[in-house]
Design an enzyme around this catalytic site. Sequence first.
Site, PDB file in Angstrom:
ATOM      1  N   HIS A 122       0.845  -1.193   0.000  1.00  0.00           N
ATOM      2  CA  HIS A 122       0.000   0.000   0.000  1.00  0.00           C
ATOM      3  C   HIS A 122       0.879   1.241   0.000  1.00  0.00           C
ATOM      4  O   HIS A 122       1.945   1.257   0.597  1.00  0.00           O
ATOM      5  CB  HIS A 122      -0.942   0.023   1.207  1.00  0.00           C
ATOM      6  N   HIS A 156       0.776   5.088   1.337  1.00  0.00           N
ATOM      7  CA  HIS A 156       0.106   6.044   2.222  1.00  0.00           C
ATOM      8  C   HIS A 156       0.140   7.402   1.529  1.00  0.00           C
ATOM      9  O   HIS A 156       1.219   7.864   1.137  1.00  0.00           O
ATOM     10  CB  HIS A 156       0.871   6.215   3.538  1.00  0.00           C
TER      11      HIS A 156
END
Length: 139
Positions: free
Chosen positions: A102, A104
């Site tokens: 992922h 951020h």
Amino acid sequence: MPYDENNIFAKIIRSEIPCHRVYEDEAVLSFMDIMPRSPGHLLVIPKAPARNLLDIEPEVLATLIRQTQRIAKAAVAALGADGLTLQQFSEPAGGQEVFHIHFHVLPRWDGVRITPHPAPKGDMAELADQAAKIRAALG
Ligand code: AMP
């Protein structure tokens, strides 16, 4: 380490647990971070399984970063931020806690520091409102 199909983001992709969705298509999902370190802190993930930057397929990464840029620009515009911080952690040594890759996206304001990790759980109504604003900016 192999990819764990039962990590929390895999469960979010399968809609087994809820999220404040910002964007979704066949390749990418974006949702608000539940413990925001800045207002509008969101995550962008690929739907294809990958643990982190060390094992993701380059083609999947290319799509992921392209969509991350688009979503980050929408977040900055929607929330009136002055800039943004982009983060990605790989493996425990790199600070990773959820083992589905992922990015951020942390919208930033001049002179305002990021809340240190671990941040408190965000206000759900606030996360829903920010997600709606960013979705609207994405068009
Ligand atoms: P890291 O693996 O260190 O890059 O961080 C994982 C991030 O996922 C943290 O910022 C958490 O606040 C966030 N997080 C964990 N569980 C959830 C969840 N169910 N929904 C949204 N964000 C989450």
